[in-house]
Write a protein that holds these residues in place. Structure first.
Motif, mmCIF file in Angstrom:
data_model
loop_
_atom_site.group_PDB
_atom_site.id
_atom_site.type_symbol
_atom_site.label_atom_id
_atom_site.label_comp_id
_atom_site.label_asym_id
_atom_site.label_seq_id
_atom_site.Cartn_x
_atom_site.Cartn_y
_atom_site.Cartn_z
ATOM 1 N N ALA A 140 73.995 138.613 -8.791
ATOM 2 C CA ALA A 140 72.725 139.267 -8.458
ATOM 3 C C ALA A 140 72.050 139.791 -9.721
ATOM 4 C CB ALA A 140 72.963 140.404 -7.469
ATOM 5 N N CYS A 141 72.838 140.269 -10.666
ATOM 6 C CA CYS A 141 72.295 140.820 -11.916
ATOM 7 C C CYS A 141 71.655 139.732 -12.766
ATOM 8 C CB CYS A 141 73.393 141.513 -12.714
ATOM 9 S SG CYS A 141 74.373 142.701 -11.781
ATOM 10 N N THR A 142 72.356 138.606 -12.945
ATOM 11 C CA THR A 142 71.824 137.542 -13.790
ATOM 12 C C THR A 142 70.582 136.916 -13.172
ATOM 13 O OG1 THR A 142 73.458 136.026 -12.832
ATOM 14 C CG2 THR A 142 74.002 137.019 -14.929
ATOM 15 N N VAL A 143 70.572 136.774 -11.846
ATOM 16 C CA VAL A 143 69.393 136.207 -11.190
ATOM 17 C C VAL A 143 68.197 137.151 -11.326
ATOM 18 C CG1 VAL A 143 68.418 135.434 -8.982
ATOM 19 C CG2 VAL A 143 70.747 134.784 -9.613
ATOM 20 N N ASP A 168 76.104 144.349 3.852
ATOM 21 C CA ASP A 168 75.019 145.316 3.669
ATOM 22 C C ASP A 168 75.303 146.209 2.463
ATOM 23 O OD1 ASP A 168 72.993 147.133 3.852
ATOM 24 O OD2 ASP A 168 73.367 147.702 5.939
ATOM 25 N N PRO A 169 74.457 146.195 1.423
ATOM 26 C CA PRO A 169 74.674 147.070 0.266
ATOM 27 C C PRO A 169 74.639 148.548 0.626
ATOM 28 C CG PRO A 169 73.078 145.353 -0.254
ATOM 29 C CD PRO A 169 73.313 145.302 1.226
ATOM 30 N N ALA A 170 73.918 148.903 1.705
ATOM 31 C CA ALA A 170 73.868 150.303 2.117
ATOM 32 C C ALA A 170 75.241 150.804 2.558
ATOM 33 C CB ALA A 170 72.867 150.479 3.265
ATOM 34 N N GLU A 171 76.070 149.886 3.053
ATOM 35 C CA GLU A 171 77.405 150.255 3.498
ATOM 36 C C GLU A 171 78.467 149.936 2.446
ATOM 37 O OE1 GLU A 171 78.232 148.366 7.186
ATOM 38 O OE2 GLU A 171 76.489 149.217 8.221
ATOM 39 N N ASN A 172 78.276 148.849 1.714
ATOM 40 C CA ASN A 172 79.299 148.369 0.791
ATOM 41 C C ASN A 172 78.982 148.642 -0.675
ATOM 42 O OD1 ASN A 172 81.294 146.418 2.447
ATOM 43 N ND2 ASN A 172 79.241 146.282 3.315
ATOM 44 N N GLY A 173 77.766 149.163 -0.957
ATOM 45 C CA GLY A 173 77.360 149.331 -2.342
ATOM 46 C C GLY A 173 77.056 147.973 -2.965
ATOM 47 N N PRO A 179 75.926 140.181 -3.066
ATOM 48 C CA PRO A 179 74.893 139.688 -3.994
ATOM 49 C C PRO A 179 73.764 138.910 -3.336
ATOM 50 C CG PRO A 179 76.933 138.436 -4.277
ATOM 51 C CD PRO A 179 77.251 139.641 -3.447
ATOM 52 N N MET A 180 74.070 138.053 -2.355
ATOM 53 C CA MET A 180 73.006 137.270 -1.741
ATOM 54 C C MET A 180 72.069 138.165 -0.920
ATOM 55 S SD MET A 180 73.564 134.400 -3.010
ATOM 56 C CE MET A 180 74.732 134.686 -4.330
ATOM 57 N N ARG A 181 72.626 139.148 -0.254
ATOM 58 C CA ARG A 181 71.787 140.072 0.513
ATOM 59 C C ARG A 181 70.956 140.955 -0.423
ATOM 60 N NH1 ARG A 181 73.610 142.695 6.167
ATOM 61 N NH2 ARG A 181 71.925 144.189 6.509
ATOM 62 N N GLN A 182 71.540 141.355 -1.550
ATOM 63 C CA GLN A 182 70.763 142.112 -2.540
ATOM 64 C C GLN A 182 69.535 141.328 -2.972
ATOM 65 O OE1 GLN A 182 72.754 143.997 -5.953
ATOM 66 N NE2 GLN A 182 74.693 143.488 -4.981
ATOM 67 N N GLY A 186 65.865 142.478 -2.018
ATOM 68 C CA GLY A 186 65.079 142.849 -3.191
ATOM 69 C C GLY A 186 63.906 141.912 -3.420
ATOM 70 N N GLU A 187 63.746 140.921 -2.527
ATOM 71 C CA GLU A 187 62.665 139.931 -2.594
ATOM 72 C C GLU A 187 62.692 139.149 -3.904
ATOM 73 O OE1 GLU A 187 59.002 141.942 -1.702
ATOM 74 O OE2 GLU A 187 59.490 142.123 0.427
ATOM 75 N N THR A 188 63.888 138.971 -4.435
ATOM 76 C CA THR A 188 64.069 138.140 -5.626
ATOM 77 C C THR A 188 64.211 136.683 -5.234
ATOM 78 O OG1 THR A 188 65.209 139.988 -6.700
ATOM 79 C CG2 THR A 188 65.488 137.814 -7.706
ATOM 80 N N VAL A 189 64.910 136.443 -4.116
ATOM 81 C CA VAL A 189 65.152 135.094 -3.596
ATOM 82 C C VAL A 189 64.921 135.113 -2.092
ATOM 83 C CG1 VAL A 189 66.893 133.288 -3.263
ATOM 84 C CG2 VAL A 189 66.831 134.581 -5.409
#
Length: 334
Positions: A140-143, A168-173, A179-182, A186-189
């Motif tokens: 997620a960071c590199t993308v 869910d990042p809200a539950e799992n950080g 990464p795919m949900r982030q 985040g409207e990156t992909v």
């Protein structure tokens, strides 16, 4: 400020493990790959960036140790591919080093990876990027770093994985399960620009599958890929991504392999790909005309047996994708 200074400012440092270099590589992998101190300024064919983070892993993981295990593993390989009858040594490869991780702050480590990826991708515009993880959160960071450089372009993801990584990042950080949900949230992909191949068995909860369907993630099971043919499946996915997006980022979660082939991953499972299938897919990816970005993640050398089968599979996989590049370029020159 020169490129090396920029990389230092971006938090990229020399790897802990470096091979003593001789005058001639003599077909040996560890002599062929150059370090930043040997780089002469022209864009190499391939750049490597280590991202040694695994504190963000849901499973207990030593994936942060893989960047150095990857480099140590070079000595057992040559630059000549017997199967394809091609010597890779006409290509240039530069190992830029590792992103310096924060000791305790995961989100700060993620910010550093994003900055480092942006710096490397911005400097080496014509090079193929190979990221070495680390757990899957680094993708997620590199993308995001890639998106910052190309804010008006669409990015597609081709993911080889046993898992959807849609927790869910809200539950799992910001963990390796998210990464795919982030990237979607985040409207990156866009969800329909993600192709996940290799899903199998009983390792994805129904709510994650429902989320994938809602966001139109292309979920391709290993069973379906085998029925269609591994090479054909990847050719089709890459072609569709070319039609939909401006750039495609490839991510290889090594837990896509069956536990018998890859015991050294944090979430090993039965029923996954064989190494032969993975290597076939990587050769297909490397020879694809639009291939530009890839990472290898979730490989834990601390869980590997003494013979290091998973580490060796990781190095072999890297060489397969480079072999695909070499074959594609050789054909252009004919």
């Amino acid at each position: 400020m020169n490129a090396k200074q920029k990389f230092m400012q971006a938090g990229i440092q020399q790897p802990e493990w470096r091979w003593h270099k001789e005058d001639s590589s003599d077909g040996r992998l560890h002599q062929w790959i150059k370090g930043m101190d040997e780089w002469q300024g022209e864009d190499p064919d391939v750049v490597i960036l280590g991202m040694p983070l695994s504190r963000s892993s849901i499973s207990v993981s030593g994936a942060s140790e893989y960047t150095e295990a990857f480099r140590r593993g070079w000595k057992g390989f040559s630059t000549y591919n017997m199967d394809e009858e091609i010597d890779l040594s006409f290509l240039s490869v530069v190992d830029t080093g590792n992103v310096k991780m924060h000791g305790t702050d995961i989100q700060e480590s993620h910010r550093r990876i994003e900055r480092a990826a942006e710096a490397i991708l911005g400097q080496f515009k014509s090079s193929v990027f190979v990221g070495i993880g680390g757990d899957h959160s680094v993708t997620a960071c590199t993308v995001r770093g890639l998106k910052k450089l190309h804010p008006n372009e669409t990015i597609g993801i081709l993911q080889l994985d046993t898992h959807l990584d849609l927790r869910d990042p809200a539950e799992n950080g910001p963990s390796n399960g998210t990464p795919m949900r982030q990237l979607i949230e985040g409207e990156t992909v866009k969800g329909n620009h993600i192709y996940t191949i290799g899903l199998h068995g009983y390792f994805n909860a129904p709510d994650l599958v429902a989320y994938g369907k809602k966001h139109e993630v292309n979920m391709i099971s290993l069973k379906k890929a085998r029925q269609k043919g591994i090479a054909q499946t990847f050719r089709a996915a890459l072609h569709e991504l070319d039609q939909k997006t401006d750039r495609t980022y490839i991510t290889i979660d090594m837990d896509v392999l069956d536990i018998g082939f890859a015991p050294g991953v944090p979430a090993s499972t039965p029923g996954g790909m064989s190494t032969q299938e993975l290597f076939e897919a990587l050769l297909e990816i490397g020879r694809h005309p639009s291939f530009k970005y890839i990472d290898f993640v979730c490989l834990d050398p601390t869980k590997d047996p003494a013979a290091s089968p998973t580490v060796k599979a990781g190095v072999y996989g890297f060489l397969q994708v480079v072999s695909g590049m070499a074959l594609a370029r050789s054909r252009k020159e004919e």
